[in-house]
Design a protein around this motif. Sequence first.
Motif, PDB file in Angstrom:
ATOM      1  N   THR A 148       0.824   5.545   0.355  1.00 14.63           N
ATOM      2  CA  THR A 148       0.026   6.658   0.856  1.00 14.63           C
ATOM      3  C   THR A 148       0.947   7.811   1.245  1.00 14.63           C
ATOM      4  O   THR A 148       2.165   7.626   1.382  1.00 14.63           O
ATOM      5  N   TYR A 168      -6.212   7.014   3.708  1.00 16.24           N
ATOM      6  CA  TYR A 168      -6.394   6.497   2.356  1.00 16.24           C
ATOM      7  C   TYR A 168      -5.083   5.825   1.942  1.00 16.24           C
ATOM      8  O   TYR A 168      -4.025   6.072   2.532  1.00 16.24           O
ATOM      9  N   TYR A 169      -5.148   4.986   0.921  1.00 15.69           N
ATOM     10  CA  TYR A 169      -3.924   4.402   0.365  1.00 15.69           C
ATOM     11  C   TYR A 169      -4.251   3.795  -0.989  1.00 15.69           C
ATOM     12  O   TYR A 169      -5.421   3.582  -1.353  1.00 15.69           O
ATOM     13  N   PHE A 170      -3.197   3.536  -1.750  1.00 13.18           N
ATOM     14  CA  PHE A 170      -3.316   2.865  -3.033  1.00 13.18           C
ATOM     15  C   PHE A 170      -2.866   1.414  -2.829  1.00 13.18           C
ATOM     16  O   PHE A 170      -1.710   1.156  -2.489  1.00 13.18           O
ATOM     17  N   THR A 214      -3.684  -1.050  -9.566  1.00  7.93           N
ATOM     18  CA  THR A 214      -3.685  -0.170  -8.404  1.00  7.93           C
ATOM     19  C   THR A 214      -5.095   0.321  -8.151  1.00  7.93           C
ATOM     20  O   THR A 214      -5.762   0.827  -9.056  1.00  7.93           O
ATOM     21  N   GLN A 215      -5.554   0.170  -6.904  1.00 12.22           N
ATOM     22  CA  GLN A 215      -6.902   0.580  -6.512  1.00 12.22           C
ATOM     23  C   GLN A 215      -6.809   1.542  -5.337  1.00 12.22           C
ATOM     24  O   GLN A 215      -6.030   1.338  -4.407  1.00 12.22           O
ATOM     25  N   MET A 216      -7.609   2.570  -5.382  1.00 12.15           N
ATOM     26  CA  MET A 216      -7.624   3.546  -4.300  1.00 12.15           C
ATOM     27  C   MET A 216      -8.573   3.087  -3.199  1.00 12.15           C
ATOM     28  O   MET A 216      -9.708   2.704  -3.467  1.00 12.15           O
ATOM     29  N   ILE A 265      -4.778  14.548  -7.591  1.00 13.85           N
ATOM     30  CA  ILE A 265      -5.907  13.745  -7.099  1.00 13.85           C
ATOM     31  C   ILE A 265      -6.795  14.686  -6.295  1.00 13.85           C
ATOM     32  O   ILE A 265      -6.524  14.988  -5.131  1.00 13.85           O
ATOM     33  N   ARG A 307       0.850  -1.176   0.000  1.00 11.70           N
ATOM     34  CA  ARG A 307       0.000   0.000   0.000  1.00 11.70           C
ATOM     35  C   ARG A 307       0.895   1.238   0.000  1.00 11.70           C
ATOM     36  O   ARG A 307       1.936   1.295   0.654  1.00 11.70           O
TER      37      ARG A 307
END
Length: 914
Positions: free
Chosen positions: A218, A228-230, A248-250, A904, A216
């Motif tokens: 962030t 939050y993190y990717f 990659t998902q947020m 973002i 992850r």
Amino acid sequence: MTCQKTSHNFTKIVFKPLHTNLFNIVLISFFLTIGCGKSYSQEIKPKKKSLPAVKQTDKPSVKPNASTVAAPVAPAVTVDTVKIDSIKPKKAFLDAPTKYKAKDYAKYDKKNKTLTLYNEAELYYKDVELKSGIIILNLDKDEVYAGRIKDSAGVLVQYPNFKQGSNEVQPDSIRFNFKTKKALIYNSRTKQGELNIKAAITKKENDSVYFLKGARITTAEDIDNPEYYFQTSRIKFVPGKKIVAGLTQMVIADVPTPLALPYGFFPLSKEKSVSGIIIPSYNDSNTRGFSLQNGGYYFALSDNYDLTVLGDYYTNGSYAMRFESAYAKRYKYRGNVNIRFENLINSERGYPDYSKQNIYNIQWSHSKDTKSNPNSTFSASVNMGSSKYFQRSINQANIGSNLNNTLSSSISYNKTFNTIPGSRISLSATHQQNTQTEEILMTLPNFQGSIDRIYPFVGENGIKKGFFKNINLQYNVTGKNNFKTTDSLFFKPQMFRDAQIGMQHSIPISTNFKIFKYFSAGASTNYQETWVTKTIDKNYDPSKGEVSNTTVNGFDSYRTYNFSTNLGTTIYGTFNFGADKKIQAIRHVMRPSITYAYTPSFDRYYDHYTVDAAGRISTDEYTRFENGIYGAPGRENSNIVGFSLSNTFEAKVRDSDSTKTEPKKVMLLNNLNFSTSYNFNANGKETLAWQPVVVSGGTQFFDNKMNVNFGAVLNPYAIDNAGNVMNVYNIDNGGSLFRMTSANLTMNYSFSNKGTGKEKNTQSQRNGGRSDDLFGTNTDLNDTRNSQFANEKDDGENVITEFFSSKLPWDMTMAYSLTYTNVNRENKISGNSIMISANMDITPKWKGGISTGYDFVQKGVTFTQFRFERDLLSWRMAFNWQPMGTNSNWNFFIGIKSGMLSDIKWNKRSTSNR
């Protein structure tokens, strides 16, 4: 001969005295010893030296071993010069000094060749620094293992900290091979620039490549519990260069979002800035359709300058382009350039409200470091363009600039010559633009030159004392090229055809001296010669029945001179009230002065033309230099004496601090000024002898936080029933000595409990608005690095529990204006308004602000803006709203604060139909 192994079972034998020969006993013992031995045909190598024993203890309370001890190394091998064995000795793998220490114990297992360090263990080898709860060094496998340990409550503590060079990892556990430089890291935590990275398994391939699984990414400070993190399954990580990720998902608040990309790329350049794409934001408008705003590209051209290209596009055809560049060179110069262009299309073609317009704005700010060349300076402050740009821009929502009526620019270069006497030149360009009338007055260029004062009567000793020795003269020259035009003709041929060019030379001669020791006197005369390239010729045209003006191109000139003298002094007065009083004394300083100025008539530069008005013949005078670049010579004598008096009031007040023996000084009035003049050549009809008395003053209160300024105009003459001023004193007409025709009062008060001043609204000031936020702040919130929270860090304290026991930071700015008018006996308050701007931390994470005002004459609320901002740790949310007026708008923004991930974001704003 055989040898029986010695048994581990021992039998207790009772020795009895034997009566035999001593010789036989010794002989038997000798043969028994030989029988238990072994014979070898090969040379026996020397024995290895035993490792030093490490003292062990079972007591955990033993003090830590703070000394640095050399790590156990493989034994040295001694061989003969003749090779007798084909087996090579094993090479030691720790080929550099190794240091270690531990709090509880450092245990070496000779059989397994492992060194175990327990509790606050540390190991240092070459560029590797390892700290952990437990460290196990395996000499056979050339590996080191580090992990956590449990405390008395059974909680795992003392996470490993592995540092190699500039790379640092904080995992749950780690295995590292000194020979291959490879490692396996479990639940690693690392920081690269603004990014925090956590991975379930990390494989260190070499010093420059890492492979991560279940990672992850962030910018949140708490990597274990981020806002939050990717999330990505696989990552290739090159420290200091890049991160390449797979799918990659947020994830926000541990909730997966549908925002996903097939791959991710995060640059990790060590440079201050890198080039890259700026992601646009989506918006929509009722009159222009859907849009993409503030998208473009950032060019990091060099360490000294950059370039940002931004653009907006609307589906109805409207578009905007912006070019922004900042540049700087240490000890040389710094500045920035903003160029904005917008093609505005309102509604759709064929509709009655359809319109199309092009607007632009150019801003340039430049300053030169004086250290680079003390004898020359160059500066620029430019703000020019379309008069209605800030009112009609689809991207800028700058209220302070909307309410401003003037745009101004100045570019100047100054050069000083170290000659005797000294001299200097200046080249400049100026620009003044009225955004309401759209009139532009531009000077390009404006040349000024001067030679320093020369004292021709000063003796060899250089002392300037007295009337004659203080006589000095100077030479000044100016040259102008003026353009007076409008928005529609700016930089078009008509503008250049109407240009006025001129030059003026002046030689001022002056002196000053003392009279009766206490009076300062001065006298001066000035000679001027003016050159112009355009004059006018007036003639009466009987066919049209009007006077025609004809422009005459060609060189022409006129010469003028004047004389003036002044006399002044300073009077001090102190009123003592006693040392035991709160106010011990008041000091009054008066500076009266009287000035006499005489300018003769230059009627030789005036001509006549004959006018036939309905059969009557009359003659009018005019000068061909009318409306010239330097004005026109005067036709009447000017014989004026002026009077002025300035006052300051200061008090000595006993300090409230009893430990201080000296009283403190308090300024009561910074200035209180009176001025008027008398014209000896006044005819009593068109010109009155006495000019109105102008009163002005100002002071400060509350540690200079409140500024108060006031002024009034007092006219000594009366007016008739029609409101016209008569040549009759007001006191002789049944009134008072003076008739107050106007007065004004302004107050500005800024205060806060933060202890420091507020930051200036820099961009608003550059756009032509105010430096404070009385007219609100800019609502262009795309750059999250301008956030109030951007540079704030959590100090780790529980701000929620401390919230009610601490004061809330706040600040307030107030401006009050009052204007009184009584020119024609209207006797009314023509202006009475107050403006207030306040900002406060509503909670530790919420900020709020308001700018508003009230007009007591119009009985209505003036400009009003509400501001809210929320600190979401690594995110920022802001909302600005102006609910009233022609410029009403709102703006909502949420985005990541980190400059690396500033694209973002989500920005939604209302679009004005201007």
